[in-house]
Scaffold this active site. Structure first.
Site, PDB file in Angstrom:
ATOM      1  N   GLY A  10      -2.749  -1.491  -7.684  1.00 15.52           N
ATOM      2  CA  GLY A  10      -1.621  -2.180  -7.054  1.00 15.52           C
ATOM      3  C   GLY A  10      -0.333  -2.017  -7.862  1.00 15.52           C
ATOM      4  CB  SER A  34      -7.450  -4.223   0.771  1.00 19.63           C
ATOM      5  OG  SER A  34      -7.033  -4.981  -0.344  1.00 19.63           O
ATOM      6  CG  LEU A  59     -12.481  -8.682  -7.171  1.00 20.56           C
ATOM      7  CD1 LEU A  59     -11.608  -9.871  -7.521  1.00 20.56           C
ATOM      8  CD2 LEU A  59     -13.149  -8.130  -8.414  1.00 20.56           C
ATOM      9  CB  SER A 124       2.364 -16.738  -8.321  1.00 17.76           C
ATOM     10  OG  SER A 124       3.599 -16.812  -7.643  1.00 17.76           O
ATOM     11  CE1 TYR A 148      -0.602 -14.810  -3.741  1.00 18.92           C
ATOM     12  CE2 TYR A 148       1.534 -15.910  -3.883  1.00 18.92           C
ATOM     13  CZ  TYR A 148       0.611 -15.017  -4.381  1.00 18.92           C
ATOM     14  OH  TYR A 148       0.893 -14.328  -5.541  1.00 18.92           O
ATOM     15  CE  LYS A 152      -2.090 -15.178  -7.082  1.00 15.85           C
ATOM     16  NZ  LYS A 152      -3.000 -14.160  -7.623  1.00 15.85           N
ATOM     17  CG  ASN A 178      11.094 -13.508  -7.588  1.00 20.26           C
ATOM     18  OD1 ASN A 178      10.854 -14.584  -8.137  1.00 20.26           O
ATOM     19  ND2 ASN A 178      11.264 -13.406  -6.294  1.00 20.26           N
ATOM     20  CG  ASN A 198       8.355  -9.788  -1.705  1.00 18.18           C
ATOM     21  OD1 ASN A 198       7.264  -9.236  -1.688  1.00 18.18           O
ATOM     22  ND2 ASN A 198       8.486 -11.093  -1.723  1.00 18.18           N
TER      23      ASN A 198
HETATM   24  P1  NAD Z   1      -0.752  -5.511  -4.966  1.00 17.12           P
HETATM   25  O1  NAD Z   1      -1.190  -5.894  -3.603  1.00 17.12           O
HETATM   26  O2  NAD Z   1       0.103  -4.317  -5.120  1.00 17.12           O
HETATM   27  O3  NAD Z   1      -2.031  -5.356  -5.922  1.00 17.12           O
HETATM   28  C1  NAD Z   1      -3.215  -6.089  -5.730  1.00 17.12           C
HETATM   29  C2  NAD Z   1      -4.369  -5.104  -5.739  1.00 17.12           C
HETATM   30  O4  NAD Z   1      -5.600  -5.810  -5.575  1.00 17.12           O
HETATM   31  C3  NAD Z   1      -4.280  -4.078  -4.619  1.00 17.12           C
HETATM   32  O5  NAD Z   1      -4.433  -2.793  -5.161  1.00 17.12           O
HETATM   33  C4  NAD Z   1      -5.431  -4.452  -3.687  1.00 17.12           C
HETATM   34  O6  NAD Z   1      -5.958  -3.309  -3.039  1.00 17.12           O
HETATM   35  C5  NAD Z   1      -6.404  -5.092  -4.656  1.00 17.12           C
HETATM   36  N1  NAD Z   1      -7.343  -6.063  -4.076  1.00 17.12           N
HETATM   37  C6  NAD Z   1      -7.046  -7.123  -3.283  1.00 17.12           C
HETATM   38  N2  NAD Z   1      -8.181  -7.794  -2.977  1.00 17.12           N
HETATM   39  C7  NAD Z   1      -9.199  -7.148  -3.601  1.00 17.12           C
HETATM   40  C8  NAD Z   1     -10.605  -7.357  -3.665  1.00 17.12           C
HETATM   41  N3  NAD Z   1     -11.198  -8.352  -2.995  1.00 17.12           N
HETATM   42  N4  NAD Z   1     -11.349  -6.511  -4.395  1.00 17.12           N
HETATM   43  C9  NAD Z   1     -10.774  -5.482  -5.054  1.00 17.12           C
HETATM   44  N5  NAD Z   1      -9.455  -5.229  -5.026  1.00 17.12           N
HETATM   45  C10 NAD Z   1      -8.680  -6.059  -4.306  1.00 17.12           C
HETATM   46  O7  NAD Z   1      -0.031  -6.783  -5.604  1.00 17.12           O
HETATM   47  P2  NAD Z   1       0.798  -6.917  -6.948  1.00 17.12           P
HETATM   48  O8  NAD Z   1       2.205  -7.183  -6.592  1.00 17.12           O
HETATM   49  O9  NAD Z   1       0.477  -5.822  -7.882  1.00 17.12           O
HETATM   50  O10 NAD Z   1       0.204  -8.289  -7.481  1.00 17.12           O
HETATM   51  C11 NAD Z   1      -0.874  -8.333  -8.411  1.00 17.12           C
HETATM   52  C12 NAD Z   1      -1.265  -9.785  -8.624  1.00 17.12           C
HETATM   53  O11 NAD Z   1      -0.119 -10.523  -9.060  1.00 17.12           O
HETATM   54  C13 NAD Z   1      -1.753 -10.481  -7.343  1.00 17.12           C
HETATM   55  O12 NAD Z   1      -2.822 -11.331  -7.688  1.00 17.12           O
HETATM   56  C14 NAD Z   1      -0.540 -11.277  -6.899  1.00 17.12           C
HETATM   57  O13 NAD Z   1      -0.914 -12.422  -6.180  1.00 17.12           O
HETATM   58  C15 NAD Z   1       0.095 -11.650  -8.231  1.00 17.12           C
HETATM   59  N6  NAD Z   1       1.553 -11.906  -8.132  1.00 17.12           N
HETATM   60  C16 NAD Z   1       2.379 -10.950  -7.582  1.00 17.12           C
HETATM   61  C17 NAD Z   1       3.733 -11.219  -7.463  1.00 17.12           C
HETATM   62  C18 NAD Z   1       4.669 -10.221  -6.837  1.00 17.12           C
HETATM   63  O14 NAD Z   1       5.788 -10.605  -6.441  1.00 17.12           O
HETATM   64  N7  NAD Z   1       4.332  -8.951  -6.737  1.00 17.12           N
HETATM   65  C19 NAD Z   1       4.266 -12.446  -7.912  1.00 17.12           C
HETATM   66  C20 NAD Z   1       3.412 -13.368  -8.485  1.00 17.12           C
HETATM   67  C21 NAD Z   1       2.044 -13.082  -8.598  1.00 17.12           C
HETATM   68  N1  UFG Z   2      15.593 -12.688   0.943  1.00 15.34           N
HETATM   69  C1  UFG Z   2      16.534 -12.350   1.893  1.00 15.34           C
HETATM   70  N2  UFG Z   2      16.211 -11.390   2.809  1.00 15.34           N
HETATM   71  C2  UFG Z   2      15.000 -10.749   2.811  1.00 15.34           C
HETATM   72  C3  UFG Z   2      14.054 -11.106   1.835  1.00 15.34           C
HETATM   73  C4  UFG Z   2      14.374 -12.085   0.921  1.00 15.34           C
HETATM   74  O1  UFG Z   2      17.626 -12.903   1.918  1.00 15.34           O
HETATM   75  O2  UFG Z   2      14.771  -9.894   3.689  1.00 15.34           O
HETATM   76  C5  UFG Z   2      15.932 -13.709  -0.064  1.00 15.34           C
HETATM   77  C6  UFG Z   2      15.031 -14.926  -0.041  1.00 15.34           C
HETATM   78  O3  UFG Z   2      15.518 -15.879   0.875  1.00 15.34           O
HETATM   79  C7  UFG Z   2      15.084 -15.383  -1.496  1.00 15.34           C
HETATM   80  C8  UFG Z   2      15.247 -14.079  -2.285  1.00 15.34           C
HETATM   81  O4  UFG Z   2      15.740 -13.129  -1.344  1.00 15.34           O
HETATM   82  O5  UFG Z   2      16.224 -16.155  -1.707  1.00 15.34           O
HETATM   83  C9  UFG Z   2      13.935 -13.558  -2.859  1.00 15.34           C
HETATM   84  O6  UFG Z   2      12.952 -13.479  -1.821  1.00 15.34           O
HETATM   85  P1  UFG Z   2      11.567 -12.714  -2.042  1.00 15.34           P
HETATM   86  O7  UFG Z   2      10.827 -12.776  -0.750  1.00 15.34           O
HETATM   87  O8  UFG Z   2      11.797 -11.379  -2.636  1.00 15.34           O
HETATM   88  O9  UFG Z   2      10.845 -13.583  -3.177  1.00 15.34           O
HETATM   89  P2  UFG Z   2      10.388 -15.092  -3.188  1.00 15.34           P
HETATM   90  O10 UFG Z   2      10.979 -15.698  -4.422  1.00 15.34           O
HETATM   91  O11 UFG Z   2      10.661 -15.784  -1.922  1.00 15.34           O
HETATM   92  O12 UFG Z   2       8.798 -14.976  -3.347  1.00 15.34           O
HETATM   93  C10 UFG Z   2       8.213 -14.094  -4.295  1.00 15.34           C
HETATM   94  C11 UFG Z   2       6.826 -13.708  -3.802  1.00 15.34           C
HETATM   95  C12 UFG Z   2       5.924 -14.897  -3.798  1.00 15.34           C
HETATM   96  C13 UFG Z   2       5.906 -15.504  -5.165  1.00 15.34           C
HETATM   97  C14 UFG Z   2       7.297 -15.858  -5.608  1.00 15.34           C
HETATM   98  C15 UFG Z   2       7.314 -16.366  -7.013  1.00 15.34           C
HETATM   99  O13 UFG Z   2       6.908 -13.178  -2.478  1.00 15.34           O
HETATM  100  O14 UFG Z   2       4.614 -14.490  -3.475  1.00 15.34           O
HETATM  101  O15 UFG Z   2       8.137 -14.704  -5.544  1.00 15.34           O
HETATM  102  O16 UFG Z   2       6.673 -15.473  -7.858  1.00 15.34           O
HETATM  103  F1  UFG Z   2       5.163 -16.605  -5.123  1.00 15.34           F
END
Ligand code: NAD
Ligand code: UFG
Length: 364
Positions: A10, A34, A59, A124, A148, A152, A178, A198
């Site tokens: 990921g 996935s 998993l 998160s 979601y 967490k 973020n 996002n």
């Molecule tokens: P991502 O979706 O790119 O990576 C997650 C990976 O886990 C993917 O490769 C997916 O295929 C794999 N996966 C999901 N379910 C699985 C399962 N049951 N078995 C095996 N593999 C599985 O997401 P990411 O942005 O790299 O995020 C990684 C972690 O960080 C996640 O747990 C996410 O919730 C957390 N997180 C992400 C953000 C963000 O903004 N990207 C913010 C806060 C927390």
């Molecule tokens: N935003 C827009 N237009 C868009 C998308 C986002 O104006 O098309 C704005 C949102 O309103 C927010 C900011 O941009 O003010 C950031 O939005 P994101 O969707 O990029 O991020 P969030 O902070 O809402 O949420 C992200 C992840 C969540 C995580 C959280 C904190 O999506 O899963 O950060 O880690 F929980």
């Protein structure tokens, strides 16, 4: 000794694989792909010049997971695997609870059975919900607002209970703010499936001409320009934070909880401006109504991570946008088109790549 990375293909996982390999760790990756592509792992190998084993295992497949622990001498686990789309979690809560919570329980059971008790977990900032104060310290009240976020929160609680029951465990719960940006090589980055939810991936796709215009979700918040403020952190800084957290769990038992952010908030309009500067492209946008569930302002108190891990984010907003843009224009379809080509060659040479029964796959 080897570190098992769940979800290593990921966005954050692939960048962390690079930093771990560069730091000299041996790694093994488990991912069900996935929400990712094996191509990401091939590129991790290309960037680092190092090889590792990867397994297309879910998993929830306890036997499959156990086979990895029998095959490799795992010392620690970094657990990224999970579903992460807030909106989807509202419409499909059971899927989210099963995948994220039960997946983590199965992982911990397999770890326990194999006497592996060092774990770094991806939590998160969403666990804070709408914060009472900013910057947000780790001991703030947790009051997450969607399924979601609750996965967490629940996992964080489960992990604390696991440690309380057996203090041989050592666990880091990392609360990301973020993550944006990409590896400087432009070879790996964020590749959302479908229309991005996002901000940064959306802006990038407007810049590259895939999407017409950004909707700015509200300009009537109590912020400097009325738009939402977030703590954007370069994914490479975040990944380095994982290396530091791993060192911590390997050297000091306990349940360690850290914010991984920069401590500085940027508004949506500031992000548009920074991206325009980095890319040289104009970002068309319109202001639309607030997105339900959004909070006005969120940024981290970063002192604990600095004091206890000696880690702080170093890359600024310009670097984040430049690196995101490099990744985007070099890979306008993400990994998708290359993956399709690669799949064809994999089909042709499938026996070379797949080794039954453990489904082991080693890509050069
Ligand atoms: P991502 O979706 O790119 O990576 C997650 C990976 O886990 C993917 O490769 C997916 O295929 C794999 N996966 C999901 N379910 C699985 C399962 N049951 N078995 C095996 N593999 C599985 O997401 P990411 O942005 O790299 O995020 C990684 C972690 O960080 C996640 O747990 C996410 O919730 C957390 N997180 C992400 C953000 C963000 O903004 N990207 C913010 C806060 C927390
Ligand atoms: N935003 C827009 N237009 C868009 C998308 C986002 O104006 O098309 C704005 C949102 O309103 C927010 C900011 O941009 O003010 C950031 O939005 P994101 O969707 O990029 O991020 P969030 O902070 O809402 O949420 C992200 C992840 C969540 C995580 C959280 C904190 O999506 O899963 O950060 O880690 F929980």
């Amino acid at each position: 000794m080897t570190v098992l990375i769940t979800g290593g293909a990921g966005y954050i996982g692939s960048h962390t694989c690079v930093e771990l390999l560069n730091a000299g760790y041996e790694i093994v990756v488990v991912d069900n792909f996935s929400n990712s592509y094996p191509e990401a792992l091939r590129r991790v190998k290309e960037i680092t010049g190092k090889n590792f084993h990867e397994y297309p295992i879910d998993l929830l497949d306890q036997e499959g997971l156990e086979s990895i622990f029998l095959k490799h001498k795992i010392s620690s686990v970094i657990h990224f695997a999970g579903l992460k789309a807030v909106g989807e979690s509202v419409s499909e809560p059971l899927w989210y609870y099963r995948n994220n919570v039960i997946g983590t329980i199965i992982l911990c059971e397999v770890m326990k059975k194999n006497d592996v008790k060092n774990l770094v977990f991806s939590s998160s900032a969403t666990v804070y919900g709408k914060p009472d104060t900013v910057p947000i310290p780790e001991d703030s009240l947790l009051k997450t607002t969607n399924p979601y976020g609750r996965t967490k929160y629940m996992i964080e609680e489960i992990l604390r209970d696991v440690y309380v029951a057996d203090p041989e465990w050592s666990i880091a719960r990392l609360r990301y703010f973020n993550p944006i940006g990409a590896h400087i090589s432009g070879k790996i980055g964020e590749a959302p499936q479908g229309t991005p939810n996002n901000l940064l991936p959306y802006i990038s796709q407007v810049a590259v001409g895939k999407l017409n215009e950004l909707k700015v979700f509200g300009n009537d918040y109590e912020t400097q320009d009325g738009t939402g403020v977030r703590d954007y952190i370069h994914v490479v800084d975040l990944s380095i934070g994982h290396v530091k957290a791993l060192e911590k769990v390997e050297s000091e038992r306990g349940v360690h909880t850290y914010n991984l952010g920069t401590g500085r908030g940027y508004s949506v309009l500031e992000m548009i401006e920074a991206f325009e500067k980095a890319s040289g492209q104009e970002i068309s946008y319109i202001v639309s109504k607030r997105r339900p569930g959004d909070i006005p302002v969120c940024f981290a108190d970063t002192r604990k991570a600095f004091e206890e891990l000696g880690w702080r984010a170093e890359r600024g907003i310009n670097e984040m946008c430049e690196d995101a843009w490099r990744w985007q224009w070099r890979n306008p379809e993400g990994y998708h088109s290359i993956e399709a080509d690669h799949q064809t060659s994999l089909e042709k040479e499938s026996t070379k790549f797949f080794v039954a029964p453990q489904q082991e796959k080693v890509l050069k």
